[in-house]
Design a protein around this motif. Structure first.
Motif, short mmCIF file in Angstrom:
data_model
loop_
_atom_site.label_atom_id
_atom_site.label_comp_id
_atom_site.label_asym_id
_atom_site.label_seq_id
_atom_site.Cartn_x
_atom_site.Cartn_y
_atom_site.Cartn_z
N GLU A 48 2.58 2.38 -4.18
CA GLU A 48 1.81 1.15 -4.00
C GLU A 48 2.44 0.00 -4.77
O GLU A 48 2.89 0.17 -5.91
CB GLU A 48 0.36 1.36 -4.46
N ASP B 116 0.80 -1.22 0.00
CA ASP B 116 0.00 0.00 0.00
C ASP B 116 0.84 1.27 0.00
O ASP B 116 0.30 2.38 0.12
CB ASP B 116 -0.94 0.01 1.22
N HIS C 21 3.04 2.31 2.28
CA HIS C 21 3.14 2.97 3.59
C HIS C 21 4.57 3.39 3.91
O HIS C 21 4.79 4.41 4.58
CB HIS C 21 2.62 2.04 4.70
N ASN D 203 -0.30 -0.86 7.41
CA ASN D 203 -0.64 0.43 8.02
C ASN D 203 -0.58 0.37 9.54
O ASN D 203 -0.26 1.35 10.21
CB ASN D 203 -2.02 0.87 7.57
#
Length: 497
Positions: free
Chosen positions: A353, A346, A348, A371
Motif C-alpha cells: 500500500e 492500495d 494492487h 482496483n
C-alpha cells in the motif's frame, strides 16, 4: 452435441494449433464448430466484443470457426502475476488475485459450475465442440481437483484424442506412460493418437505407427509434419521462443524487451510476416545493441518489471537510446513504465500500500493503479495521422494522466488516449494489437525504412490471417484419417443417446 477433446502428453505439444486447424476444417466441411478450453493459464489474452477477457487461443479458434468469441469459450483464465499469485478471471470478469494454493482450495466447486454453465451455452451455439485440454492429463499431484482435462471430457461426455510431440524426443514413452497413468475409466475415453511436429516424410514413421497401434490398441489418426512458419499466434512464452528464434538477421532490427511478467506478446507477431524485419527479445543490457526501434510490451506486473529494468541496467540503456534520437513504443504496461511516476495507493500492482516508483521519464505523465480493470475494444484514428484507422483492445489496471495532452489515439467517441511526442519518436498507448493494424504498422516501419534508405512496403496481414487458417486446415486434412476420426465422434454420440 458432437464433440472431441484434444489432450496432450505435455505442455506445448501443439494442442492449440491442432484445435485451431480442426475448428477451421470442421467449418469448411459444413459444421458449425465452437472452441472450448475450461481453464487457461496465460497472460496472452483476448477481449471479446462485449468487453470480456478470455485466453487468446480461444479467441483465434473462434475466428477459425467464423464465430464471435464469447466468455463461454474459456470460462476460467488465470493470469500469473508477482509472488506466485494469479489474477482470477471467471467468464471474462476479474474476480481477485490470490495464490495458487488458495485457488485450488476455494475455487474448485465454482470452477465446475462455470464450466457446466459454459458447456450448456455452447451447446445452443454450435453443433460440434472442439475442446482443448491443458498440459498433461496425468499430473498426479493435481489430478484430484483438476478442471482442465479428464474431468472436462467426462462433463462434456466426449472422446479424447491424445496429442504427442515427436520433436522433443521420448515419444513412445510419453504416449504409453500417459495411458498407463490414467484411471481405467479415463483410459477408456481415449480413442486415438495424433503425432505432431514430425520432421521429414511421415511415411518414415510407419514402423513407429504400427508399434504404437499394437501396443496401445488405439489408431494413430495422423502424423503431422512440423510447421515452423504457420503464421498464427502462439499461446504462451513457450511458443514465443519457438516463433521468434527461427528468424535470421534482416535489414530492420527491432528490440522487444523480454520482461519477466511479459503479457500479450502476440502484439509483436505481425513483424514476423515482414520480410525485412527482425524482432530480437532482449532481457540483458549486453544484448541491446543499436536497434532501429525499441518496443516495451505489456506486463502483468508493471512495478515488478520496472524494478527488473532498473536492476538489469536496461532502464538506463533505454533512456540513453531515446535521448540519442531512438524510436521507442510502450504498450500497456510498457506505456506505464515510460511515464515519470507510478503510484500504487492500495497495493494492487506491487502488493504494498502507498507504493511509489519513478518511471523511465520518457513520457510526461503519471500512472495510478486502481482496483477497477479496463477491458474494452477500441476503434479510433492516429491523432497525428487522422487518415489512419486503428482498432485494438485495452486490458489494464491503472490510469495514466499526461501533463500536457499529446494523444496518440483519438477514439471513435472523440476521447483521447495515449501519448505521442511531437516528433513521433516516443509513443505510449494502452492499445493492444496496435501493430496488427496494417496501415499503422506500415507507416511506423516505413519511417525506419526511410532512415536507412530501404524500399517502402505495406503488407495486409488480415488477409494473411484468414489464408493461414485455411492452410492450417488443409495441412490437417492431408494427414488426418477423417473417416476414423468421424467414426470415433459418431460412436460416442450414439452412446450418449
Amino acid at each position: 452435441m458432437k464433440g472431441v477433446m484434444l489432450q496432450g502428453t505435455a505442455s506445448d505439444v501443439g494442442k492449440s494449433l491442432v484445435a485451431t486447424a480442426l475448428c477451421r476444417l470442421l467449418w469448411q466441411k459444413g459444421f458449425q464448430p465452437a472452441p472450448f478450453k475450461s481453464q487457461n493459464v496465460s497472460n496472452n489474452s483476448y477481449v471479446t466484443a462485449s468487453g470480456k477477457e478470455i485466453g487468446r487461443a480461444q479467441g483465434l479458434q473462434a475466428e477459425a470457426c467464423q464465430l464471435e468469441a464469447i466468455p463461454a469459450m474459456n470460462p476460467i483464465l488465470l493470469k500469473p502475476s508477482g509472488s506466485g499469485r494469479s489474477e482470477i478471471v471467471l467468464r471474462g470478469e476479474r474476480q481477485s488475485t490470490i495464490s495458487g494454493m488458495a485457488y485450488r482450495e476455494t475455487y474448485y466447486e465454482t470452477a465446475l459450475q462455470v464450466i457446466e454453465q459454459s458447456l450448456n451455452e455452447l451447446n445452443d451455439l454450435a453443433d460440434f465442440l472442439v475442446i482443448e485440454g491443458a498440459g498433461s492429463p496425468v499430473e498426479m499431484n493435481l489430478k484430484k481437483r483438476e478442471v482442465v482435462n479428464m474431468k472436462v471430457a467426462e462433463m462434456a461426455d466426449v472422446p479424447v484424442i491424445l496429442i504427442a510431440d515427436i520433436n522433443r524426443g521420448g515419444l513412445f514413452a510419453s504416449v504409453v506412460g500417459t495411458l498407463e497413468l490414467l484411471e481405467p475409466q479415463e483410459r477408456e475415453r481415449v480413442k486415438g493418437v495424433i503425432i505432431n511436429k514430425f520432421h521429414g516424410d511421415p511415411k518414415l514413421f510407419a514402423e513407429g505407427k504400427q508399434w504404437l497401434e499394437e501396443r496401445t490398441g488405439l489408431p494413430v489418426l495422423a502424423v503431422l509434419p512440423y510447421l515452423p512458419n504457420h503464421r498464427l499466434e502462439g499461446e504462451d512464452s513457450l511458443s514465443l521462443t519457438d516463433r521468434f528464434s527461427s528468424q535470421t538477421n534482416k535489414a530492420l532490427d527491432i528490440v522487444a524487451i523480454k520482461l519477466p511478467y511479459l503479457s500479450n506478446y502476440s502484439d509483436m507477431e505481425p513483424f514476423l510476416l515482414e520480410k525485412d524485419t527482425t524482432v530480437r527479445w532482449v532481457d540483458a543490457v549486453e544484448a541491446f545493441g543499436d536497434p532501429d526501434a525499441v518496443i516495451l510490451p505489456g506486463t502483468k506486473s508493471t512495478l515488478h518489471d520496472l524494478q527488473f529494468l532498473k536492476t538489469s541496467g536496461l532502464a538506463e540503456r533505454m533512456v540513453q537510446y531515446a535521448k540519442a534520437g531512438g524510436i521507442v513504443a510502450g504498450l500497456c504496461g510498457g506505456y506505464q513504465i515510460l511515464c515519470e511516476q507510478l503510484i500504487d495507493p492500495d497495493g494492487h500492482d506491487s502488493g504494498v500500500e502507498g507504493y511509489r516508483e519513478i518511471g523511465l521519464g520518457l513520457i510526461p505523465g503519471k500512472t495510478t493503479f486502481f482496483n477497477e480493470k479496463t477491458t474494452v475494444r477500441v476503434q479510433g484514428k492516429v491523432a497525428q495521422l487522422p487518415t489512419i484507422d486503428l482498432s485494438g483492445y485495452e486490458i489494464h489496471i491503472g490510469q495514466t494522466v499526461i501533463e500536457k495532452p499529446a494523444p496518440f489515439v483519438i477514439r471513435e467517441d472523440g476521447s483521447e488516449e495515449g501519448y505521442c511526442s511531437a516528433d513521433g519518436r516516443i509513443i505510449g498507448t494502452y492499445l493492444h494489437h496496435l501493430f496488427h493494424n496494417d496501415a499503422w504498422r506500415s507507416e511506423w516501419l516505413n519511417r525506419l525504412r526511410r532512415q536507412k534508405g530501404l524500399p517502402l512496403s505495406q503488407l495486409n496481414i488480415i488477409e494473411e490471417k484468414q489464408q493461414a487458417y485455411d492452410e492450417l486446415a488443409h495441412h490437417l486434412e492431408q494427414y488426418l484419417d477423417w473417416e476414423k476420426f468421424m467414426a470415433i465422434v459418431s460412436e460416442q454420440e450414439r452412446e450418449m443417446q
